[in-house]
Design a protein around this motif. Structure first.
Motif, PDB file in Angstrom:
ATOM      1  N   SER A  14       0.902  -1.260  -0.137  1.00 51.40           N
ATOM      2  CA  SER A  14      -0.188  -0.148  -0.103  1.00 51.40           C
ATOM      3  C   SER A  14       0.795   1.322   0.045  1.00 51.40           C
ATOM      4  CB  SER A  14      -0.719   0.085   1.377  1.00 51.40           C
ATOM      5  OG  SER A  14      -1.751   1.145   1.361  1.00 51.40           O
ATOM      6  N   ARG A  15       1.954   1.260   0.813  1.00 48.23           N
ATOM      7  CA  ARG A  15       2.814   2.401   0.644  1.00 48.23           C
ATOM      8  C   ARG A  15       3.957   2.642  -0.096  1.00 48.23           C
ATOM      9  NH1 ARG A  15       2.967   0.707   6.630  1.00 48.23           N
ATOM     10  NH2 ARG A  15       1.449   1.903   7.744  1.00 48.23           N
ATOM     11  N   PHE A  16       4.273   1.406  -0.614  1.00 47.14           N
ATOM     12  CA  PHE A  16       5.540   1.509  -1.549  1.00 47.14           C
ATOM     13  C   PHE A  16       5.348   0.707  -2.935  1.00 47.14           C
ATOM     14  CE2 PHE A  16       7.293   1.025   2.911  1.00 47.14           C
ATOM     15  CZ  PHE A  16       7.500   2.451   2.924  1.00 47.14           C
ATOM     16  N   ASP A  83       6.297 -11.165  -3.925  1.00 52.43           N
ATOM     17  CA  ASP A  83       7.183 -10.077  -3.463  1.00 52.43           C
ATOM     18  C   ASP A  83       6.781  -9.049  -2.675  1.00 52.43           C
ATOM     19  OD1 ASP A  83       5.857  -8.690  -5.432  1.00 52.43           O
ATOM     20  OD2 ASP A  83       7.809  -8.819  -6.686  1.00 52.43           O
ATOM     21  N   GLY A  84       5.483  -8.782  -2.522  1.00 56.21           N
ATOM     22  CA  GLY A  84       4.948  -8.001  -1.594  1.00 56.21           C
ATOM     23  C   GLY A  84       4.940  -6.613  -2.171  1.00 56.21           C
ATOM     24  N   ARG A  85       4.924  -6.471  -3.523  1.00 59.50           N
ATOM     25  CA  ARG A  85       5.164  -5.130  -4.456  1.00 59.50           C
ATOM     26  C   ARG A  85       3.802  -4.888  -5.054  1.00 59.50           C
ATOM     27  NH1 ARG A  85      10.563  -6.643  -6.817  1.00 59.50           N
ATOM     28  NH2 ARG A  85      11.853  -5.899  -4.770  1.00 59.50           N
ATOM     29  N   GLN A  86       2.825  -5.782  -5.087  1.00 58.98           N
ATOM     30  CA  GLN A  86       1.722  -5.497  -5.578  1.00 58.98           C
ATOM     31  C   GLN A  86       0.512  -6.377  -5.146  1.00 58.98           C
ATOM     32  OE1 GLN A  86       1.608  -6.179  -9.836  1.00 58.98           O
ATOM     33  NE2 GLN A  86      -0.180  -7.394  -9.817  1.00 58.98           N
ATOM     34  N   ALA A  87      -0.832  -5.685  -4.656  1.00 60.89           N
ATOM     35  CA  ALA A  87      -1.746  -6.336  -4.022  1.00 60.89           C
ATOM     36  C   ALA A  87      -3.189  -5.772  -4.720  1.00 60.89           C
ATOM     37  CB  ALA A  87      -2.012  -5.968  -2.668  1.00 60.89           C
TER      38      ALA A  87
END
Length: 99
Positions: A14-16, A83-87
């Motif tokens: 959400s932040r980055f 990788d946590g860069r996209q949700a």
């Protein structure tokens, strides 16, 4: 993956990173008078209730619950890549619509 690690991944996306909203989610948001700020509040201040690995899509799916910006209960279903860069926010619901 622990609940805390997944919560951090979601908040970092959400932040980055990038948050997408499914068409279904936008329809439910419109039906239920939910704004993007309400969903963001759940991500920033809510908690992960349950989560599971989805082998078909190779991502994590979670239900987060919290409150909207007016303090009313709100839950979201979210999928997040490894990788946590996209949700992707899949849907949202409040207690009036939750069965």
């Amino acid at each position: 993956m622990t609940r805390e690690e997944l919560t951090r991944l979601i908040r970092d996306a959400s932040r980055f990173g990038t948050i997408f909203y499914s068409d279904h989610c936008f329809e439910r948001m419109d039906d239920r008078n939910v704004e993007i700020e309400d969903v963001e509040n759940v991500i920033d201040c809510g908690e992960v209730l349950r989560f599971e690995w989805d082998p078909e899509f190779e991502n994590w799916k979670a239900e987060m619950t919290g409150v909207d910006i007016e303090g009313d209960p709100l839950s979201i279903q979210i999928a997040i890549n490894v990788d946590g860069r996209q949700a992707t926010i899949i849907t949202c619901h409040d207690e009036r619509f939750k069965k």
